[in-house]
Design a protein around this motif. Sequence first.
Motif, PDB file in Angstrom:
ATOM      1  N   LEU A 125       0.837  -1.203   0.000  1.00  0.00           N
ATOM      2  CA  LEU A 125       0.000   0.000   0.000  1.00  0.00           C
ATOM      3  C   LEU A 125       0.874   1.256   0.000  1.00  0.00           C
ATOM      4  N   ILE A 126       1.953   1.244   0.780  1.00  0.00           N
ATOM      5  CA  ILE A 126       2.881   2.380   0.823  1.00  0.00           C
ATOM      6  C   ILE A 126       3.554   2.572  -0.529  1.00  0.00           C
ATOM      7  N   VAL A 127       3.970   1.467  -1.148  1.00  0.00           N
ATOM      8  CA  VAL A 127       4.577   1.524  -2.482  1.00  0.00           C
ATOM      9  C   VAL A 127       3.612   2.190  -3.465  1.00  0.00           C
ATOM     10  N   SER A 128       2.347   1.784  -3.404  1.00  0.00           N
ATOM     11  CA  SER A 128       1.336   2.341  -4.297  1.00  0.00           C
ATOM     12  C   SER A 128       1.103   3.828  -4.027  1.00  0.00           C
ATOM     13  N   PHE A 129       1.089   4.221  -2.747  1.00  0.00           N
ATOM     14  CA  PHE A 129       0.882   5.627  -2.394  1.00  0.00           C
ATOM     15  C   PHE A 129       2.013   6.502  -2.949  1.00  0.00           C
ATOM     16  N   ILE A 130       3.241   6.012  -2.846  1.00  0.00           N
ATOM     17  CA  ILE A 130       4.373   6.757  -3.408  1.00  0.00           C
ATOM     18  C   ILE A 130       4.248   6.830  -4.929  1.00  0.00           C
ATOM     19  N   GLY A 131       3.737   5.749  -5.525  1.00  0.00           N
ATOM     20  CA  GLY A 131       3.500   5.760  -6.965  1.00  0.00           C
ATOM     21  C   GLY A 131       2.525   6.855  -7.368  1.00  0.00           C
ATOM     22  N   VAL A 132       1.504   7.070  -6.550  1.00  0.00           N
ATOM     23  CA  VAL A 132       0.533   8.148  -6.815  1.00  0.00           C
ATOM     24  C   VAL A 132       1.227   9.509  -6.749  1.00  0.00           C
ATOM     25  N   ILE A 133       2.078   9.700  -5.741  1.00  0.00           N
ATOM     26  CA  ILE A 133       2.798  10.976  -5.606  1.00  0.00           C
ATOM     27  C   ILE A 133       3.694  11.215  -6.821  1.00  0.00           C
ATOM     28  N   LEU A 134       4.406  10.171  -7.250  1.00  0.00           N
ATOM     29  CA  LEU A 134       5.295  10.295  -8.408  1.00  0.00           C
ATOM     30  C   LEU A 134       4.505  10.668  -9.659  1.00  0.00           C
ATOM     31  N   LYS A 147       3.304  14.316  -9.457  1.00  0.00           N
ATOM     32  CA  LYS A 147       4.375  15.291  -9.706  1.00  0.00           C
ATOM     33  C   LYS A 147       4.666  15.427 -11.197  1.00  0.00           C
ATOM     34  N   ILE A 148       4.487  14.332 -11.946  1.00  0.00           N
ATOM     35  CA  ILE A 148       4.686  14.400 -13.397  1.00  0.00           C
ATOM     36  C   ILE A 148       3.550  15.182 -14.064  1.00  0.00           C
ATOM     37  N   ALA A 149       2.325  14.960 -13.584  1.00  0.00           N
ATOM     38  CA  ALA A 149       1.161  15.612 -14.191  1.00  0.00           C
ATOM     39  C   ALA A 149       0.988  17.053 -13.734  1.00  0.00           C
ATOM     40  N   ASN A 163      -2.991   0.794 -16.351  1.00  0.00           N
ATOM     41  CA  ASN A 163      -1.640   1.348 -16.309  1.00  0.00           C
ATOM     42  C   ASN A 163      -0.770   0.784 -17.429  1.00  0.00           C
ATOM     43  N   GLU A 164      -0.828  -0.543 -17.639  1.00  0.00           N
ATOM     44  CA  GLU A 164      -0.031  -1.185 -18.684  1.00  0.00           C
ATOM     45  C   GLU A 164      -0.453  -0.724 -20.076  1.00  0.00           C
ATOM     46  N   ILE A 165      -1.750  -0.650 -20.294  1.00  0.00           N
ATOM     47  CA  ILE A 165      -2.251  -0.224 -21.605  1.00  0.00           C
ATOM     48  C   ILE A 165      -1.802   1.206 -21.905  1.00  0.00           C
ATOM     49  N   LEU A 166      -1.930   2.091 -20.919  1.00  0.00           N
ATOM     50  CA  LEU A 166      -1.547   3.492 -21.128  1.00  0.00           C
ATOM     51  C   LEU A 166      -0.049   3.639 -21.373  1.00  0.00           C
ATOM     52  N   LEU A 167       0.773   2.882 -20.636  1.00  0.00           N
ATOM     53  CA  LEU A 167       2.227   2.961 -20.818  1.00  0.00           C
ATOM     54  C   LEU A 167       2.635   2.455 -22.203  1.00  0.00           C
ATOM     55  N   MET A 168       1.986   1.387 -22.664  1.00  0.00           N
ATOM     56  CA  MET A 168       2.301   0.869 -23.991  1.00  0.00           C
ATOM     57  C   MET A 168       1.871   1.855 -25.078  1.00  0.00           C
ATOM     58  N   ILE A 169       0.698   2.470 -24.897  1.00  0.00           N
ATOM     59  CA  ILE A 169       0.233   3.480 -25.864  1.00  0.00           C
ATOM     60  C   ILE A 169       1.201   4.655 -25.891  1.00  0.00           C
ATOM     61  N   GLN A 170       1.618   5.098 -24.707  1.00  0.00           N
ATOM     62  CA  GLN A 170       2.555   6.217 -24.611  1.00  0.00           C
ATOM     63  C   GLN A 170       3.885   5.872 -25.277  1.00  0.00           C
ATOM     64  N   PHE A 229      -3.438  14.360 -22.347  1.00  0.00           N
ATOM     65  CA  PHE A 229      -3.766  14.021 -20.961  1.00  0.00           C
ATOM     66  C   PHE A 229      -3.235  12.643 -20.516  1.00  0.00           C
ATOM     67  N   ILE A 230      -2.164  12.168 -21.158  1.00  0.00           N
ATOM     68  CA  ILE A 230      -1.640  10.845 -20.804  1.00  0.00           C
ATOM     69  C   ILE A 230      -1.131  10.801 -19.365  1.00  0.00           C
ATOM     70  N   ASN A 231      -0.488  11.872 -18.914  1.00  0.00           N
ATOM     71  CA  ASN A 231       0.028  11.886 -17.540  1.00  0.00           C
ATOM     72  C   ASN A 231      -1.103  11.902 -16.515  1.00  0.00           C
ATOM     73  N   GLU A 232      -2.170  12.620 -16.833  1.00  0.00           N
ATOM     74  CA  GLU A 232      -3.335  12.634 -15.945  1.00  0.00           C
ATOM     75  C   GLU A 232      -4.011  11.263 -15.909  1.00  0.00           C
ATOM     76  N   LEU A 233      -4.057  10.595 -17.069  1.00  0.00           N
ATOM     77  CA  LEU A 233      -4.654   9.258 -17.138  1.00  0.00           C
ATOM     78  C   LEU A 233      -3.827   8.242 -16.343  1.00  0.00           C
ATOM     79  N   LEU A 234      -2.497   8.350 -16.434  1.00  0.00           N
ATOM     80  CA  LEU A 234      -1.620   7.460 -15.663  1.00  0.00           C
ATOM     81  C   LEU A 234      -1.765   7.719 -14.164  1.00  0.00           C
ATOM     82  N   LEU A 235      -1.972   8.981 -13.807  1.00  0.00           N
ATOM     83  CA  LEU A 235      -2.242   9.310 -12.405  1.00  0.00           C
ATOM     84  C   LEU A 235      -3.544   8.640 -11.959  1.00  0.00           C
ATOM     85  N   GLY A 236      -4.547   8.673 -12.832  1.00  0.00           N
ATOM     86  CA  GLY A 236      -5.818   8.022 -12.521  1.00  0.00           C
ATOM     87  C   GLY A 236      -5.647   6.524 -12.299  1.00  0.00           C
ATOM     88  N   ALA A 237      -4.813   5.870 -13.131  1.00  0.00           N
ATOM     89  CA  ALA A 237      -4.549   4.435 -12.981  1.00  0.00           C
ATOM     90  C   ALA A 237      -3.862   4.155 -11.652  1.00  0.00           C
TER      91      ALA A 237
END
Length: 401
Positions: free
Chosen positions: A17-26, A29-31, A357-364, A376-384
Amino acid sequence: MSFSLGKWLHISFLNLLIVSFIGVILRYKIAFSLPFIDQKYLLHGHSHFAFSGWITQALMILLVHHLSKYKEDAFKKYHWLLLANLIAAYGMLLSFPLQGYGFVSISFSTLSIFISYFFAIRFWKDLNILNIKKISVLWFRAALVFNALSSLGAFFLAFLLANKINNQNFYLAAVYFFLHFQYNGWFFFAGMGLFISQIENIGTNQKALKIIFWSFALACLPAYFLSALWLPIPFLIYFLVVVAAVAQFIGWIFLIKIIIKNTDAVNSFFLKKGRWLLLLSAIALTIKLLLQLGSTIPSLSRLAFGFRPIVIGYLHLVLLGVTSIFIIGYVVAKDFLSINKSFIKSSYVFVTGIIINEILLMIQGVAGMIYVGIPFINELLLGAAIIMFGGLLWMNWRIKY
């Protein structure tokens, strides 16, 4: 006093859960703007904690539990090693975001490596004492060896940083060496050992299982160069790389055939509520092995590794799609935690986030190859990332032991 299996696993799920929370922050910050956080430093903390605090911690716990079938005091014996690994993981989680590769963070990172050595030595000795004549033991031993071997990449990277050697090829070779023998070695072989320990009980062909093991084990060393085909490597090495990729895929096909042939017997070892997660992990592994085959084409490999979204997508496919889903699925399928329908629903949410997340990264990544921007790819990845975090938050809330 040592913790029970349930308590140790709950701690590991909290770490995820902590790993995922940091992933959200990362991703945030990109978006958007988050100037008080150093993206690179936080990324180091995220990755190190994901490896040590979540995957390694969970696999160590599951290996100790497997050992407890033969040694009743296994958790008591390994308590301090599991606790030490947890402390080292949290040390990296707190220090890397503050200083990057500094004295404190490197100290905790080094400590985690030496803890893995101690764990490997103790577990290996216990396997020798118990003298268990099973194929799964081969997978466990290989996992321990590859975990130790991966540390050479970390130490070489530390050498480069300490001596301020700014050679990009050396740097990437060291990073990929560590990553390869972690996720294709330690993570994969430990997980396979746990799975094989179940299906070898159905009385299937032991010779076939041994061939499958060696097809993966012997291929693991040359398969490292699948991550380094951008280097000028000799033709003989390239030939071995192709053979390794083919051998692993064939070994996987053989294992699938054994599972299909003995479906009812295999199902009897895993509860229905966790089987779908194990199936998803198997599908992700199949995709990963197919991608490995594709990457044996040097031009394609250089192209793929030149685009960060594809590299990140591949790593997430392995670490989330294959490894994390397998661990959760194995825990659920073996009924190691008392879970209800809400827990299962939360796992649906988590898996949905991974797939998006995987689909968006491959599209990107593919769009980047043809120099096309995705709105809005960065916003979509944030949503994932938020979907994955939401699923894990719900999952942790519903865990009982």
